[in-house]
Design an enzyme around this catalytic site. Structure first.
Site, PDB file in Angstrom:
ATOM      1  N   GLU A 282       0.886  -1.180   0.000  1.00 37.61           N
ATOM      2  CA  GLU A 282       0.000   0.000   0.000  1.00 37.61           C
ATOM      3  C   GLU A 282       0.914   1.217   0.000  1.00 37.61           C
ATOM      4  O   GLU A 282       1.367   1.668   1.047  1.00 37.61           O
ATOM      5  CB  GLU A 282      -0.892  -0.005   1.249  1.00 37.61           C
ATOM      6  CG  GLU A 282      -1.818  -1.203   1.362  1.00 37.61           C
ATOM      7  CD  GLU A 282      -3.088  -1.056   0.527  1.00 37.61           C
ATOM      8  OE1 GLU A 282      -3.265  -0.018  -0.129  1.00 37.61           O
ATOM      9  OE2 GLU A 282      -3.886  -2.007   0.534  1.00 37.61           O
ATOM     10  N   CYS A 316      -2.487   9.297   2.237  1.00 34.74           N
ATOM     11  CA  CYS A 316      -2.091   8.703   0.958  1.00 34.74           C
ATOM     12  C   CYS A 316      -3.113   9.069  -0.111  1.00 34.74           C
ATOM     13  O   CYS A 316      -2.793   9.112  -1.297  1.00 34.74           O
ATOM     14  CB  CYS A 316      -1.954   7.194   1.086  1.00 34.74           C
ATOM     15  SG  CYS A 316      -3.382   6.436   1.860  1.00 34.74           S
TER      16      CYS A 316
HETATM   17  P1  NAD Z   1       8.204   5.071   4.710  1.00 29.33           P
HETATM   18  O1  NAD Z   1       8.261   4.284   3.447  1.00 29.33           O
HETATM   19  O2  NAD Z   1       9.304   6.007   5.006  1.00 29.33           O
HETATM   20  O3  NAD Z   1       8.123   4.071   5.975  1.00 29.33           O
HETATM   21  C1  NAD Z   1       7.125   3.080   6.070  1.00 29.33           C
HETATM   22  C2  NAD Z   1       7.597   1.975   7.009  1.00 29.33           C
HETATM   23  O4  NAD Z   1       8.689   1.263   6.417  1.00 29.33           O
HETATM   24  C3  NAD Z   1       8.130   2.487   8.341  1.00 29.33           C
HETATM   25  O5  NAD Z   1       7.662   1.625   9.355  1.00 29.33           O
HETATM   26  C4  NAD Z   1       9.641   2.394   8.158  1.00 29.33           C
HETATM   27  O6  NAD Z   1      10.342   2.306   9.372  1.00 29.33           O
HETATM   28  C5  NAD Z   1       9.747   1.125   7.358  1.00 29.33           C
HETATM   29  N1  NAD Z   1      10.987   0.940   6.585  1.00 29.33           N
HETATM   30  C6  NAD Z   1      11.869   1.869   6.146  1.00 29.33           C
HETATM   31  N2  NAD Z   1      12.841   1.291   5.419  1.00 29.33           N
HETATM   32  C7  NAD Z   1      12.595  -0.033   5.403  1.00 29.33           C
HETATM   33  C8  NAD Z   1      13.224  -1.159   4.812  1.00 29.33           C
HETATM   34  N3  NAD Z   1      14.329  -1.043   4.073  1.00 29.33           N
HETATM   35  N4  NAD Z   1      12.663  -2.380   4.988  1.00 29.33           N
HETATM   36  C9  NAD Z   1      11.527  -2.526   5.695  1.00 29.33           C
HETATM   37  N5  NAD Z   1      10.873  -1.487   6.288  1.00 29.33           N
HETATM   38  C10 NAD Z   1      11.406  -0.256   6.136  1.00 29.33           C
HETATM   39  O7  NAD Z   1       6.777   5.829   4.704  1.00 29.33           O
HETATM   40  P2  NAD Z   1       6.237   6.965   5.673  1.00 29.33           P
HETATM   41  O8  NAD Z   1       6.960   8.234   5.416  1.00 29.33           O
HETATM   42  O9  NAD Z   1       6.148   6.462   7.063  1.00 29.33           O
HETATM   43  O10 NAD Z   1       4.725   7.102   5.149  1.00 29.33           O
HETATM   44  C11 NAD Z   1       4.314   7.944   4.103  1.00 29.33           C
HETATM   45  C12 NAD Z   1       4.096   7.148   2.839  1.00 29.33           C
HETATM   46  O11 NAD Z   1       3.173   6.087   3.059  1.00 29.33           O
HETATM   47  C13 NAD Z   1       3.468   7.987   1.749  1.00 29.33           C
HETATM   48  O12 NAD Z   1       4.091   7.698   0.530  1.00 29.33           O
HETATM   49  C14 NAD Z   1       2.022   7.556   1.748  1.00 29.33           C
HETATM   50  O13 NAD Z   1       1.341   7.764   0.530  1.00 29.33           O
HETATM   51  C15 NAD Z   1       2.159   6.099   2.064  1.00 29.33           C
HETATM   52  N6  NAD Z   1       0.925   5.549   2.586  1.00 29.33           N
HETATM   53  C16 NAD Z   1       0.200   4.734   1.765  1.00 29.33           C
HETATM   54  C17 NAD Z   1      -1.012   4.236   2.194  1.00 29.33           C
HETATM   55  C18 NAD Z   1      -1.846   3.364   1.302  1.00 29.33           C
HETATM   56  O14 NAD Z   1      -2.766   2.738   1.803  1.00 29.33           O
HETATM   57  N7  NAD Z   1      -1.573   3.291   0.013  1.00 29.33           N
HETATM   58  C19 NAD Z   1      -1.475   4.542   3.474  1.00 29.33           C
HETATM   59  C20 NAD Z   1      -0.696   5.350   4.291  1.00 29.33           C
HETATM   60  C21 NAD Z   1       0.513   5.855   3.826  1.00 29.33           C
END
Ligand code: NAD
Length: 532
Positions: A282, A316
């Site tokens: 997502e 998002c």
């Molecule tokens: P992010 O990608 O920075 O982090 C998301 C999660 O991934 C965090 O828990 C982070 O610690 C973890 N993470 C980071 N690097 C990793 C790795 N190499 N391996 C595994 N896990 C890792 O995202 P964010 O800044 O927390 O959230 C914002 C983003 O999320 C936006 O792009 C938003 O659109 C998206 N989002 C999407 C939805 C959806 O349903 N499509 C919903 C909410 C947020």
């Protein structure tokens, strides 16, 4: 002009004692104030690894320090969650539903204060914080019903005295990696379906929202304990990238549900695939609203206002692109700017505030860079484009919601094709619906989209094969604020994942095709003769 109506209270960045604003919320959720908190739960609370700081985005106040897992603690927690799965899979599904009903009740009893914690730690306004907890409550209700409805199928066999069953069984331990912007609901969408299906769960929340995950886990743990079930049904491992990677790489976790950015999702998706695991992705959205000349302005203008500014543009599903039919563009923009001018900015915990802060200082930098890029490329900034310089907001991450008209509507331009997680709305003008649909579909992301029209012919085109290619295709409804009943998710670089309602539950089970012979012969399919 943006009006400042609420002063932000709280202590300054780095101050020692916690403000009453914050401590009242933490105490109501049984979170000790002032102490370093354990950030790992697998039936017992532990955590002696890296320290995470939870920082209030509105005041800069450090709310708590949380200890993540050491590699040993992480390993142990994963082992406990596997044991918990082995137990939970033997509990009948309707009994798991009863467990979810009790969790629903426990969450509902704490809904408002948990919503306030979301506001305190993530920064979204109170009504949205509470709404997020309500989503968890709603998906529990859904999963209670589901626990008696996760039906397999009986399939006609071509062989006499045979029948074929398609049987759903629990899949194992589900890893749930979540983003900062929905620090409660996204775990809820996954957890409720996954537990109904009979799985244990390992949750790694965003490192910047550990308190929300601790509060939710405490509530769930209380219900598990009361029912004599292992706490590791809902394991929590706070931490950063290293914890996320350990979950993604673990062969004991057949399904990884990842919510976050496209950049990290790309890495996670490949890593899970490389060990033949399953993933639900997502990822980022870049959502458009299209306004036709026959749209009801009274409805469309406030919907775009909410879509672009709600959660300070950090959903998002936030509206980032606005395509206006040329005939109504001046009128629409005039009405929209009037609404922007009335916005209350300030402490998101105060009733009536509509605009809270961005989640981090880094996000303010990303906002400023994006505005600068717009200016350099010759875009017209109709409103906003700056951070707030008012003293009462200076400790928080407040930015002005921005409407811009970029010089070109070319969807290949980075301004249009990338998700900037901030309240910036780019406007393009079109003459024909087909052109607007083409622009809507031309970006890499495919999460949400919305068409405003009263003409049924436009509607038919929009939701059909020549229409929007997003996962959410709304009509006279904005891009954000989905209900839990339909499967939620996006296409293309948003990751194709589906969570919550619809058929999403089918991903949380392993399917077996079982051919059963209750006859006295053993014929082969397709008439194959293998007799000697
Ligand atoms: P992010 O990608 O920075 O982090 C998301 C999660 O991934 C965090 O828990 C982070 O610690 C973890 N993470 C980071 N690097 C990793 C790795 N190499 N391996 C595994 N896990 C890792 O995202 P964010 O800044 O927390 O959230 C914002 C983003 O999320 C936006 O792009 C938003 O659109 C998206 N989002 C999407 C939805 C959806 O349903 N499509 C919903 C909410 C947020």
């Amino acid at each position: 002009m943006i009006l400042l109506r609420h002063p932000v209270c709280g202590t300054l960045r780095g101050a020692r004692s916690l403000s009453t604003r914050a401590s009242a919320i933490l105490s109501s959720l049984d979170i000790p104030v002032g102490a370093e908190l354990p950030g790992v739960y697998d039936g017992q609370w532990s955590g002696s690894g890296e320290v995470l700081e939870s920082v209030c985005p509105a005041t800069g106040e450090v709310l708590a320090r949380v200890r993540s897992a050491t590699p040993d603690e992480l390993h142990e927690a994963l082992g406990k969650s596997k044991e918990a799965y082995l137990h939970l899979r033997t509990v009948p599904a309707p009994k798991r539903g009863e467990l979810l009903r009790q969790i629903r009740e426990a969450l509902s009893a704490k809904r408002d204060v948990l919503g306030a914690l979301v506001t305190l730690e993530m920064g979204k306004i109170k009504t949205e914080g509470i709404g997020e907890v309500q989503e968890f409550v709603d998906i529990c209700d859904y999963a209670v019903g589901l626990s008696r409805m996760m039906n397999g199928r009986v399939v006609a066999s071509e062989r006499p005295g045979h029948t074929i069953l398609e049987v759903p069984n629990p899949i194992g331990v589900v890893g749930v990696l979540t983003a900062f912007n929905f620090p409660v609901a996204v775990y809820g969408w996954n957890f409720a379906l996954s537990v109904a299906a009979g799985n244990a769960n390992v949750w790694k929340p965003s490192p910047s929202t550990p308190l929300c995950s601790i509060a939710v886990t405490k509530i769930i743990a209380g219900v598990l304990e009361k029912n004599g079930l292992p706490g590791a049904v809902s394991t929590l491992i706070t931490g950063g990238k290293n914890v996320g990677e350990a979950i993604v790489e673990s062969r004991d976790i057949p399904l990884v549900s990842f919510t976050g950015s496209e950049a990290v999702g790309r890495v996670v998706g490949k890593a899970v695939q490389s060990r033949f695991g399953k993933s639900i992705l997502e990822l980022g959205g870049n959502n458009a609203s299209i306004i036709m000349p026959d749209a009801d302005m009274q409805l469309a203008v406030p919907a775009v206002f909410f879509g672009a500014i709600g959660t300070a543009g950090q959903r998002c599903t936030s509206t980032r692109r606005l395509y206006l039919h040329r005939a109504i563009a001046p009128k629409f923009l005039d009405a929209l700017q009037k609404l922007y001018a009335t916005i209350n900015v300030g402490d998101p915990l105060v009733d009536g505030t509509l605009l809270g802060p961005l989640h981090t200082r880094a996000a303010v930098g990303i906002y400023s860079d994006a505005v600068q890029r717009l200016r350099q490329s010759g875009a017209e900034i109709l409103t906003g484009g700056k951070t707030y310089d008012h003293a009462a907001l200076s400790q928080g991450n407040f930015v002005q919601p921005t409407i811009s008209i970029p010089k070109t509507a070319d969807p290949a331009d980075k301004i249009w094709s990338t998700e900037t997680f901030a309240p910036i709305l780019n406007v393009g003008l079109f003459d024909e619906l087909e052109q607007a649909i083409e622009w809507n579909n031309a970006v890499p992301q495919g999460l949400s989209s919305s068409l405003w029209t009263r003409d049924i012919r436009n509607l038919g085109k929009w939701i059909g094969p020549e229409g929007s290619d997003a996962g959410i295709v709304n009509v006279n409804v904005g891009t954000s604020g989905a209900e839990i009943g339909a499967a939620f998710g996006g296409n293309k670089s948003t990751g194709w994942g589906r969570e919550s309602g619809g058929d999403a539950w089918k991903q949380y089970v392993r399917w077996s095709a079982c051919t059963v012979n209750f006859s006295d012969a053993a014929p082969l399919a397709q008439g194959v003769d293998f007799s000697t």
